[in-house]
Scaffold this motif. Structure first.
Motif, short mmCIF file in Angstrom:
data_model
loop_
_atom_site.label_atom_id
_atom_site.label_comp_id
_atom_site.label_asym_id
_atom_site.label_seq_id
_atom_site.Cartn_x
_atom_site.Cartn_y
_atom_site.Cartn_z
N ALA A 149 16.90 -14.28 4.70
CA ALA A 149 16.19 -15.14 5.90
C ALA A 149 16.15 -14.89 7.29
O ALA A 149 15.64 -14.31 7.38
N VAL A 192 8.71 -29.22 0.52
CA VAL A 192 9.02 -28.09 0.65
C VAL A 192 7.47 -27.29 0.80
O VAL A 192 6.75 -26.63 1.46
N ALA A 248 6.63 -26.91 4.04
CA ALA A 248 7.07 -25.23 4.04
C ALA A 248 6.65 -24.17 3.20
O ALA A 248 7.54 -23.80 2.44
N SER A 306 13.99 -12.61 9.55
CA SER A 306 13.29 -13.95 10.63
C SER A 306 12.55 -12.94 11.70
O SER A 306 13.49 -11.79 12.60
N ALA A 355 8.51 -20.68 1.91
CA ALA A 355 9.97 -20.86 2.22
C ALA A 355 10.18 -19.80 1.15
O ALA A 355 9.91 -19.74 -0.20
N ASP A 356 11.47 -19.58 1.19
CA ASP A 356 12.54 -19.51 -0.26
C ASP A 356 11.96 -19.95 -1.00
O ASP A 356 12.70 -20.95 -1.58
N SER A 389 13.46 -19.36 6.80
CA SER A 389 12.94 -18.71 5.92
C SER A 389 11.28 -18.75 5.59
O SER A 389 10.35 -18.07 5.77
N ASP A 390 10.81 -20.20 5.81
CA ASP A 390 9.33 -20.34 6.27
C ASP A 390 8.77 -19.72 7.17
O ASP A 390 7.47 -19.19 7.00
N GLN A 391 9.30 -19.64 8.16
CA GLN A 391 8.91 -19.28 10.10
C GLN A 391 8.75 -18.13 9.43
O GLN A 391 7.70 -17.13 9.67
N LEU A 445 13.04 -31.45 7.52
CA LEU A 445 11.63 -30.73 6.89
C LEU A 445 10.56 -30.99 8.15
O LEU A 445 9.72 -29.91 8.31
N LEU A 459 15.46 -23.17 4.84
CA LEU A 459 13.88 -23.26 3.93
C LEU A 459 13.32 -22.80 5.71
O LEU A 459 12.23 -22.43 5.37
N ARG A 460 13.49 -23.55 6.67
CA ARG A 460 12.27 -23.93 8.22
C ARG A 460 12.64 -22.13 8.16
O ARG A 460 11.34 -22.04 8.60
#
Length: 463
Positions: A369, A67, A71, A373, A74-75, A435-437, A123, A432-433
């Motif tokens: 998330a 992560v 990412a 988004s 991410a959260d 939230s990372d974006q 991920l 997670l992907r």
């Protein structure tokens, strides 16, 4: 400062240090519970505590490093919460193993290893979740084929009355667990393309705008699929999950309460017809309404699972009997469908509430998330994945506590079951992907001379 400049000046913190600290607490929960099981059942700390704890720590630290590398925005809460649930589930399964001389915990740890590997793979491979929208119909068709696979002669297997398994050598696999992830992506891609048409209002009834008749095709098709799962595979849980998932995503995409009325009416009518026509559905309802009438029954239907769970949770009370002090082995399949009953007996109502709060955190972070988004597809995928966890936990815990009839689903990350555990780890990777974006800094669209963004750039920033 103008609004675009203010938005560009705000940057989410990465919070990977906070994630690592929370992972340390999650490891303390998992390893501590494993040690408590050994002390409570055998009177000493398990001799393999270092090997077990080291392997668990290596898996979670590896997931954290992945992560951090691919990412970073991410959260920071999702991974530690999942780690705590998975660690607690392993400890409870190990406690049942010691009483019944089985090795389910060792197998579950193997499945967790595979789940973490696929978590990292998802991920690394899916660097932008929006790419998944290109495979909307491919994923939808694949999900339908996976749902039909258990019906193929020689491939499908019937376990505990439900024909939802396929045999792969000595292993059994539940393709519906993979199908639920594919369906979320397929539903999201479809609704992004067609939500404007589906949001058009039809006839108004009691202050609610019902959808147009010409737009009922998708929900009717999903209703028929869910009924087919109920009738031909005898799987009430998956039937509820898939139809409820589509209904939730449809409502979120269109913001039309009329879809909830139509979907609720279809569900109630389908449930009533199934109850009147199919014996296995009648048995589930009868056991739900009158469990003691079928307790210690010499012939089917049996209600021993639910009655023993009621006894155990009542005996556990507020704080539980403690690991090794209860008798959860009286509950059939306590390591799978009824692991919440085992937790309620030995950790009490307090332990059950703590577990439910952890699930609530997963759903809350998934919805967070979705809210931040920047694209409609990501919002719907995050909402759909949150809906999967919510519906699955509701129908499982509702069945165990006699709120609703038993459905036969597994409790995410807690129950024994490889296909469920692996699929749920992939779900967390996708969340997670997304939230990372969503949390990444917005690119600076101003030119080299520091001029303000033009009108089109401002529109992009506001999205």
């Amino acid at each position: 400062m103008s609004q675009p400049s203010a938005l560009m000046g705000f940057v989410h913190r990465r919070r990977r240090g906070a994630e690592l600290f929370l992972l340390t607490l999650a490891l303390a929960v998992g390893i501590g519970a494993y040690a408590a099981v050994g002390i409570g059942v055998e009177g000493h700390v398990p001799v393999d505590i270092l090997g077990y704890g080291g392997w668990l720590a290596a898996l979670l630290v590896g997931a954290h490093v992945a992560v951090r590398l691919v990412a970073p925005y991410a959260d920071p809460v999702l991974l530690p919460v999942v780690a705590a649930l998975n660690g607690l589930g392993l400890a409870v399964i190990h406690r049942l193993d010691l009483a019944e001389d089985t090795t389910f915990a060792r197998q579950q740890l193997t499945w967790m290893t595979l789940g973490v590997v696929l978590f990292v793979g998802a991920l690394v491979i899916v660097r932008d979740h929006r790419v998944l929208a290109r495979f909307t119909y491919t994923f939808g068709l694949s999900a339908i084929l996976l749902l039909l696979l258990p019906m193929v002669p020689g491939v499908g297997k019937t376990i505990n009355g439900a024909k939802i398994w396929i045999g792969v050598g000595p292993f059994s696999f539940q393709p519906g667990e993979v199908a639920k992830v594919l369906l979320v992506v397929a539903f999201a891609g479809y609704l992004v393309l067609h939500r404007d048409a589906l949001a058009l209002a039809g006839r108004r009834v009691l202050f609610v705008d019902l959808p147009r008749g010409r737009d009922l095709g998708p929900i009717l098709a999903m209703w028929l699929v869910s009924l087919g799962i109920l009738v031909f595979q005898r799987d009430l849980g998956s039937s509820l999950l898939f139809f409820g998932l589509f209904l939730v995503m449809l409502y979120v995409a269109t913001e039309r309460p009329g879809w909830l009325l139509v979907g609720g009416g279809l569900f109630l009518s389908g449930a009533f017809v199934a109850w009147r026509l199919f014996g296995h559905v009648q048995d589930r309802v009868d056991i739900w309404l009158h469990p003691f009438d079928y307790y210690n029954n010499p012939t089917p239907p049996y209600s021993d699972q639910i009655v023993e769970t009621m006894f155990g949770m009542g005996w556990g009370g507020l704080i539980g009997r403690g690991f090794g002090e209860g008798d959860p082995t009286r509950i059939t399949y306590a390591e799978a469908d009824f692991i919440m009953g085992a937790i309620g007996e030995e950790l009490g109502l307090t332990g059950v509430i703590a577990v439910l709060l952890l699930y609530g955190l997963i759903v809350e972070r998934a919805l967070r998330a979705a809210l931040i988004s920047r694209d409609g597809f990501g919002k719907l995928v995050a909402v759909g994945l949150a809906g999967v966890v919510t519906l699955q936990v509701f129908v499982v815990v509702g069945g165990v506590t006699r709120l609703i009839p038993l459905t036969g689903l597994t409790t995410p990350f807690l129950s024994y079951g490889g296909s469920s555990l692996v699929a749920n780890w992939v779900i967390i990777a996708l969340l997670l992907r997304i939230s990372d974006q969503a949390r990444r800094p917005i690119p600076d669209l101003s030119d080299q001379h520091g001029e303000a963004p033009d009108e089109m750039s401002t529109q992009v920033i506001k999205l």
